[in-house]
Design a protein around this motif. Structure first.
Motif, PDB file in Angstrom:
ATOM      1  N   ASP A 105       0.854  -1.200   0.000  1.00 19.93           N
ATOM      2  CA  ASP A 105       0.000   0.000   0.000  1.00 19.93           C
ATOM      3  C   ASP A 105       0.888   1.248   0.000  1.00 19.93           C
ATOM      4  O   ASP A 105       0.561   2.245  -0.658  1.00 19.93           O
ATOM      5  N   THR A 147      -7.265  -0.808  -1.787  1.00 16.19           N
ATOM      6  CA  THR A 147      -6.182  -1.807  -1.754  1.00 16.19           C
ATOM      7  C   THR A 147      -6.155  -2.566  -0.428  1.00 16.19           C
ATOM      8  O   THR A 147      -5.139  -3.144  -0.057  1.00 16.19           O
ATOM      9  N   ASN A 167      -3.772  -5.202   6.910  1.00 17.78           N
ATOM     10  CA  ASN A 167      -2.361  -5.484   7.206  1.00 17.78           C
ATOM     11  C   ASN A 167      -1.979  -5.029   8.613  1.00 17.78           C
ATOM     12  O   ASN A 167      -1.103  -5.610   9.248  1.00 17.78           O
TER      13      ASN A 167
END
Ligand code: BDR
Ligand code: CA
Length: 321
Positions: free
Chosen positions: A18, A129, A43
Protein backbone atom coordinates in the motif's frame (compact mmCIF):
# COMPACT_ATOMS: atom_id res chain seq x y z
CA UNK A 1 -4.71 20.91 -23.97
CA UNK A 2 -4.05 19.43 -20.55
CA UNK A 3 -6.20 16.43 -19.53
CA UNK A 4 -8.54 16.68 -16.58
CA UNK A 5 -7.07 15.37 -13.36
CA UNK A 6 -8.54 12.25 -11.80
CA UNK A 7 -10.28 12.90 -8.47
CA UNK A 8 -9.44 9.96 -6.25
CA UNK A 9 -10.45 8.56 -2.88
CA UNK A 10 -7.82 5.99 -1.84
CA UNK A 11 -8.85 3.31 0.66
CA UNK A 12 -6.00 1.22 2.06
CA UNK A 13 -4.52 -0.82 4.93
CA UNK A 14 -0.98 0.58 4.87
CA UNK A 15 0.90 -2.06 4.49
CA UNK A 16 4.20 -2.25 2.53
CA UNK A 17 2.67 -2.57 -0.91
CA UNK A 18 0.00 0.00 0.00
CA UNK A 19 2.92 2.33 0.80
CA UNK A 20 4.34 1.72 -2.68
CA UNK A 21 0.91 2.39 -4.20
CA UNK A 22 0.69 5.65 -2.26
CA UNK A 23 4.16 6.65 -3.46
CA UNK A 24 3.15 5.97 -7.05
CA UNK A 25 -0.05 8.03 -6.73
CA UNK A 26 1.81 10.96 -5.18
CA UNK A 27 4.43 10.82 -7.91
CA UNK A 28 1.58 11.11 -10.45
CA UNK A 29 0.20 14.24 -8.80
CA UNK A 30 -0.01 16.02 -12.16
CA UNK A 31 -2.55 13.39 -13.25
CA UNK A 32 -4.35 12.54 -10.02
CA UNK A 33 -5.70 14.54 -7.11
CA UNK A 34 -6.04 12.44 -3.97
CA UNK A 35 -9.02 14.10 -2.30
CA UNK A 36 -8.77 11.85 0.75
CA UNK A 37 -7.31 8.61 2.04
CA UNK A 38 -9.27 6.26 4.28
CA UNK A 39 -7.76 3.40 6.22
CA UNK A 40 -9.32 0.06 7.08
CA UNK A 41 -8.12 -2.78 9.26
CA UNK A 42 -6.15 -5.38 7.33
CA UNK A 43 -2.36 -5.48 7.21
CA UNK A 44 -2.48 -3.43 10.42
CA UNK A 45 -5.20 -1.92 12.63
CA UNK A 46 -7.02 0.99 10.98
CA UNK A 47 -5.46 3.53 13.37
CA UNK A 48 -1.93 2.25 12.76
CA UNK A 49 -2.59 2.32 9.01
CA UNK A 50 -3.66 5.97 9.27
CA UNK A 51 -0.49 6.84 11.19
CA UNK A 52 1.66 5.11 8.57
CA UNK A 53 -0.21 6.93 5.81
CA UNK A 54 0.27 10.36 7.42
CA UNK A 55 3.97 9.70 7.94
CA UNK A 56 4.46 8.48 4.38
CA UNK A 57 2.54 11.41 2.91
CA UNK A 58 4.68 13.82 4.96
CA UNK A 59 7.86 12.08 3.80
CA UNK A 60 6.80 12.41 0.16
CA UNK A 61 6.06 16.12 0.63
CA UNK A 62 2.25 15.90 0.71
CA UNK A 63 1.42 16.52 4.40
CA UNK A 64 -2.00 18.09 3.78
CA UNK A 65 -3.94 15.21 2.20
CA UNK A 66 -6.90 14.38 4.49
CA UNK A 67 -6.49 10.96 6.11
CA UNK A 68 -9.50 9.37 7.84
CA UNK A 69 -9.61 6.29 10.03
CA UNK A 70 -12.21 3.78 8.89
CA UNK A 71 -13.54 0.48 10.12
CA UNK A 72 -11.62 -1.16 12.95
CA UNK A 73 -13.37 -4.53 12.54
CA UNK A 74 -14.80 -6.49 9.63
CA UNK A 75 -18.56 -6.61 9.07
CA UNK A 76 -18.97 -10.00 10.74
CA UNK A 77 -15.62 -10.72 12.36
CA UNK A 78 -13.44 -8.90 14.85
CA UNK A 79 -10.10 -7.75 13.47
CA UNK A 80 -7.07 -9.82 14.32
CA UNK A 81 -3.67 -9.00 12.86
CA UNK A 82 -1.93 -12.09 11.50
CA UNK A 83 0.40 -10.78 8.81
CA UNK A 84 3.27 -9.46 10.92
CA UNK A 85 5.53 -11.96 9.11
CA UNK A 86 4.73 -10.17 5.83
CA UNK A 87 4.38 -6.48 6.73
CA UNK A 88 6.08 -6.32 10.15
CA UNK A 89 4.48 -5.38 13.48
CA UNK A 90 3.86 -1.78 12.40
CA UNK A 91 2.75 -2.59 8.82
CA UNK A 92 5.73 -0.91 7.17
CA UNK A 93 8.43 -3.49 7.77
CA UNK A 94 9.17 -2.17 11.28
CA UNK A 95 11.08 0.82 9.99
CA UNK A 96 10.62 4.08 11.93
CA UNK A 97 9.45 7.18 10.08
CA UNK A 98 9.41 10.71 11.41
CA UNK A 99 6.04 11.44 13.04
CA UNK A 100 3.54 13.60 11.21
CA UNK A 101 1.89 16.43 13.13
CA UNK A 102 -1.06 16.56 10.75
CA UNK A 103 -4.43 15.89 12.37
CA UNK A 104 -6.66 13.06 11.24
CA UNK A 105 -9.83 14.01 9.33
CA UNK A 106 -12.75 14.58 11.71
CA UNK A 107 -15.02 12.15 9.80
CA UNK A 108 -14.72 8.38 9.61
CA UNK A 109 -13.50 7.03 6.26
CA UNK A 110 -16.94 5.76 5.08
CA UNK A 111 -18.57 9.10 6.02
CA UNK A 112 -15.87 11.03 4.22
CA UNK A 113 -16.18 8.83 1.13
CA UNK A 114 -19.93 9.41 0.97
CA UNK A 115 -19.46 13.15 1.43
CA UNK A 116 -16.93 13.27 -1.42
CA UNK A 117 -19.05 11.12 -3.73
CA UNK A 118 -22.04 13.43 -3.20
CA UNK A 119 -19.89 16.54 -3.67
CA UNK A 120 -18.43 15.28 -6.98
CA UNK A 121 -21.20 13.23 -8.61
CA UNK A 122 -19.87 11.06 -11.45
CA UNK A 123 -16.35 12.41 -10.98
CA UNK A 124 -14.86 10.59 -8.03
CA UNK A 125 -12.91 7.38 -8.61
CA UNK A 126 -12.10 4.98 -5.78
CA UNK A 127 -8.99 2.84 -5.41
CA UNK A 128 -9.28 0.18 -2.70
CA UNK A 129 -6.18 -1.81 -1.75
CA UNK A 130 -7.40 -3.31 1.52
CA UNK A 131 -10.44 -5.27 2.71
CA UNK A 132 -13.66 -3.74 1.36
CA UNK A 133 -15.23 -2.95 4.74
CA UNK A 134 -15.14 0.86 4.37
CA UNK A 135 -16.68 0.69 0.90
CA UNK A 136 -19.44 -1.62 2.15
CA UNK A 137 -20.13 0.72 5.08
CA UNK A 138 -20.28 3.66 2.67
CA UNK A 139 -22.81 1.70 0.60
CA UNK A 140 -24.93 1.20 3.70
CA UNK A 141 -24.85 4.96 4.25
CA UNK A 142 -25.47 5.78 0.58
CA UNK A 143 -26.98 2.91 -1.42
CA UNK A 144 -26.58 4.93 -4.66
CA UNK A 145 -22.79 5.12 -4.20
CA UNK A 146 -22.28 3.04 -7.36
CA UNK A 147 -24.13 5.62 -9.46
CA UNK A 148 -22.39 8.56 -7.78
CA UNK A 149 -18.82 7.47 -8.47
CA UNK A 150 -16.80 6.89 -11.62
CA UNK A 151 -14.72 3.71 -11.36
CA UNK A 152 -13.98 1.54 -8.34
CA UNK A 153 -10.59 -0.14 -8.80
CA UNK A 154 -9.97 -2.96 -6.35
CA UNK A 155 -6.78 -4.87 -5.64
CA UNK A 156 -8.19 -8.22 -4.72
CA UNK A 157 -9.47 -11.59 -5.75
CA UNK A 158 -8.21 -14.37 -7.97
CA UNK A 159 -9.93 -15.25 -11.24
CA UNK A 160 -8.01 -18.16 -12.78
CA UNK A 161 -5.00 -17.99 -10.45
CA UNK A 162 -4.81 -19.65 -7.01
CA UNK A 163 -5.54 -17.66 -3.86
CA UNK A 164 -2.90 -16.46 -1.41
CA UNK A 165 -4.88 -16.65 1.84
CA UNK A 166 -6.55 -20.00 1.09
CA UNK A 167 -6.20 -22.20 -2.00
CA UNK A 168 -8.94 -20.11 -3.65
CA UNK A 169 -9.18 -16.81 -1.75
CA UNK A 170 -7.04 -13.67 -1.94
CA UNK A 171 -6.31 -11.87 1.35
CA UNK A 172 -8.25 -8.61 0.88
CA UNK A 173 -11.44 -10.46 -0.08
CA UNK A 174 -10.85 -13.27 2.44
CA UNK A 175 -10.60 -10.79 5.33
CA UNK A 176 -14.16 -9.55 4.83
CA UNK A 177 -16.15 -11.62 2.31
CA UNK A 178 -19.45 -10.11 3.53
CA UNK A 179 -18.22 -6.62 2.64
CA UNK A 180 -16.89 -7.78 -0.73
CA UNK A 181 -20.20 -9.55 -1.49
CA UNK A 182 -22.10 -6.35 -0.75
CA UNK A 183 -19.83 -4.27 -2.98
CA UNK A 184 -19.86 -6.65 -5.95
CA UNK A 185 -23.64 -6.97 -5.70
CA UNK A 186 -24.33 -3.24 -5.58
CA UNK A 187 -21.80 -1.84 -8.04
CA UNK A 188 -21.27 -2.36 -11.76
CA UNK A 189 -18.33 -0.07 -12.46
CA UNK A 190 -15.64 -2.22 -10.86
CA UNK A 191 -12.13 -2.92 -12.12
CA UNK A 192 -10.79 -5.92 -10.24
CA UNK A 193 -7.01 -6.28 -10.17
CA UNK A 194 -6.54 -9.85 -8.98
CA UNK A 195 -3.58 -12.08 -8.22
CA UNK A 196 -3.66 -13.23 -11.86
CA UNK A 197 -1.96 -9.98 -12.83
CA UNK A 198 -0.37 -8.74 -9.60
CA UNK A 199 1.69 -11.90 -9.03
CA UNK A 200 3.21 -11.52 -12.51
CA UNK A 201 4.79 -8.13 -11.70
CA UNK A 202 7.66 -8.09 -9.24
CA UNK A 203 10.42 -6.02 -7.75
CA UNK A 204 13.70 -7.95 -7.67
CA UNK A 205 16.46 -7.53 -5.09
CA UNK A 206 18.30 -5.33 -7.64
CA UNK A 207 15.32 -2.93 -7.66
CA UNK A 208 15.38 -2.82 -3.86
CA UNK A 209 19.07 -1.89 -3.92
CA UNK A 210 18.36 0.95 -6.38
CA UNK A 211 15.68 2.27 -4.02
CA UNK A 212 18.01 2.00 -1.02
CA UNK A 213 20.73 4.06 -2.67
CA UNK A 214 18.36 6.65 -4.12
CA UNK A 215 18.41 10.34 -3.26
CA UNK A 216 14.69 10.27 -2.59
CA UNK A 217 13.99 9.68 1.11
CA UNK A 218 10.67 8.11 0.26
CA UNK A 219 12.37 5.66 -2.12
CA UNK A 220 14.95 4.82 0.55
CA UNK A 221 12.20 4.07 3.06
CA UNK A 222 10.51 1.73 0.58
CA UNK A 223 13.86 0.01 -0.02
CA UNK A 224 14.20 -0.56 3.74
CA UNK A 225 10.66 -1.92 4.11
CA UNK A 226 11.10 -4.27 1.18
CA UNK A 227 13.74 -6.27 3.02
CA UNK A 228 10.97 -7.86 5.13
CA UNK A 229 8.53 -8.18 2.23
CA UNK A 230 11.05 -9.87 -0.07
CA UNK A 231 12.07 -12.21 2.74
CA UNK A 232 8.45 -13.39 2.91
CA UNK A 233 8.17 -13.85 -0.85
CA UNK A 234 11.30 -16.00 -1.19
CA UNK A 235 9.10 -19.00 -0.39
CA UNK A 236 6.69 -18.05 -3.16
CA UNK A 237 9.03 -17.14 -6.02
CA UNK A 238 12.12 -19.11 -5.02
CA UNK A 239 14.24 -15.98 -5.39
CA UNK A 240 14.61 -12.54 -3.79
CA UNK A 241 11.61 -10.80 -5.31
CA UNK A 242 8.18 -9.57 -4.25
CA UNK A 243 4.76 -9.11 -5.81
CA UNK A 244 3.53 -5.60 -6.69
CA UNK A 245 -0.14 -6.10 -5.74
CA UNK A 246 -1.32 -2.66 -4.66
CA UNK A 247 0.95 -0.60 -6.93
CA UNK A 248 -0.30 -2.50 -10.00
CA UNK A 249 -3.86 -1.54 -9.02
CA UNK A 250 -2.75 2.07 -8.45
CA UNK A 251 -1.12 2.28 -11.88
CA UNK A 252 -4.28 0.94 -13.54
CA UNK A 253 -6.48 3.35 -11.56
CA UNK A 254 -4.46 6.22 -13.05
CA UNK A 255 -3.59 4.90 -16.52
CA UNK A 256 -6.77 2.92 -17.21
CA UNK A 257 -7.03 -0.61 -18.54
CA UNK A 258 -6.44 0.13 -22.23
CA UNK A 259 -3.21 -1.90 -22.23
CA UNK A 260 -4.79 -4.86 -20.40
CA UNK A 261 -6.62 -8.07 -21.11
CA UNK A 262 -9.59 -7.29 -18.85
CA UNK A 263 -12.85 -9.01 -19.81
CA UNK A 264 -16.08 -7.50 -18.49
CA UNK A 265 -17.77 -10.36 -16.64
CA UNK A 266 -20.05 -11.19 -13.75
CA UNK A 267 -18.22 -11.56 -10.43
CA UNK A 268 -19.85 -12.79 -7.22
CA UNK A 269 -18.24 -13.50 -3.86
CA UNK A 270 -18.41 -16.70 -1.85
CA UNK A 271 -19.41 -15.50 1.63
CA UNK A 272 -20.42 -18.96 2.83
CA UNK A 273 -18.60 -20.66 5.69
CA UNK A 274 -17.39 -23.44 3.41
CA UNK A 275 -13.91 -24.02 1.94
CA UNK A 276 -14.59 -21.50 -0.82
CA UNK A 277 -15.13 -18.60 1.60
CA UNK A 278 -13.62 -15.43 0.14
CA UNK A 279 -13.36 -16.74 -3.40
CA UNK A 280 -14.14 -14.34 -6.26
CA UNK A 281 -16.37 -16.37 -8.58
CA UNK A 282 -15.62 -14.87 -11.98
CA UNK A 283 -17.65 -16.01 -14.95
CA UNK A 284 -14.77 -16.67 -17.33
CA UNK A 285 -16.67 -19.09 -19.58
CA UNK A 286 -16.21 -16.75 -22.53
CA UNK A 287 -12.48 -17.42 -22.44
CA UNK A 288 -12.43 -19.55 -25.59
CA UNK A 289 -14.38 -16.99 -27.68
CA UNK A 290 -12.43 -13.86 -26.72
CA UNK A 291 -14.90 -13.01 -23.93
CA UNK A 292 -18.14 -12.03 -25.69
CA UNK A 293 -20.30 -9.45 -23.84
CA UNK A 294 -22.15 -10.69 -20.73
CA UNK A 295 -25.47 -9.03 -20.00
CA UNK A 296 -25.08 -9.17 -16.22
CA UNK A 297 -21.38 -8.18 -16.16
CA UNK A 298 -20.38 -5.99 -13.20
CA UNK A 299 -16.61 -6.01 -13.34
CA UNK A 300 -13.59 -5.79 -15.60
CA UNK A 301 -11.26 -8.52 -14.40
CA UNK A 302 -7.66 -7.68 -15.26
CA UNK A 303 -5.85 -10.85 -16.30
CA UNK A 304 -2.69 -9.32 -17.74
CA UNK A 305 -1.18 -6.03 -18.87
CA UNK A 306 1.44 -4.99 -21.40
CA UNK A 307 2.70 -2.26 -19.06
CA UNK A 308 6.12 -2.82 -17.53
CA UNK A 309 4.95 -2.25 -13.99
CA UNK A 310 8.27 -2.64 -12.18
CA UNK A 311 10.09 -0.22 -14.49
CA UNK A 312 7.27 2.30 -14.25
CA UNK A 313 6.92 2.03 -10.50
CA UNK A 314 10.66 2.24 -9.86
CA UNK A 315 10.97 5.40 -11.95
CA UNK A 316 8.04 7.03 -10.13
CA UNK A 317 9.29 6.15 -6.64
CA UNK A 318 12.76 7.46 -7.48
CA UNK A 319 11.22 10.75 -8.61
CA UNK A 320 9.71 11.50 -5.16
CA UNK A 321 11.07 13.94 -2.59
C1 BDR B 1 -3.20 -7.83 -0.69
O1 BDR B 1 -3.18 -8.22 0.71
C2 BDR B 1 -2.40 -7.32 1.46
O2 BDR B 1 -1.56 -8.00 2.33
C3 BDR B 1 -1.61 -6.51 0.48
O3 BDR B 1 -1.38 -5.21 0.97
C4 BDR B 1 -2.48 -6.50 -0.76
O4 BDR B 1 -3.42 -5.47 -0.72
C5 BDR B 1 -2.58 -8.94 -1.52
O5 BDR B 1 -3.32 -10.11 -1.42
CA1 CA C 1 -3.17 -3.63 0.89
Amino acid sequence: MSEKKIKLYFDCDTGIDDAMALGYLLAESDKVDILAIGTVCGNVAADAGARNTLELARLAGFPAIPVAVGERDYLRQAYLCDVQHIHGDNGIGDIALEASHAKLAPLSAPDLLVELARAHPGELDILATGPLTNIAKALQLEPALGELIGTLTIMGGAALAPGNRTPVAEANIACDPEAAAMVFKAMKNIVMVPLDVTMSHTFEEADRLKLLSAESRFAQAIGQMLERYIQFYINTYGRKACALHDPVAAVLAVQGIGACLAPNVKVTIDDSDGPGRGQTLCDMRGRYMNYPPQRDANCHVVLSTELNMSELLLAKLLSLA
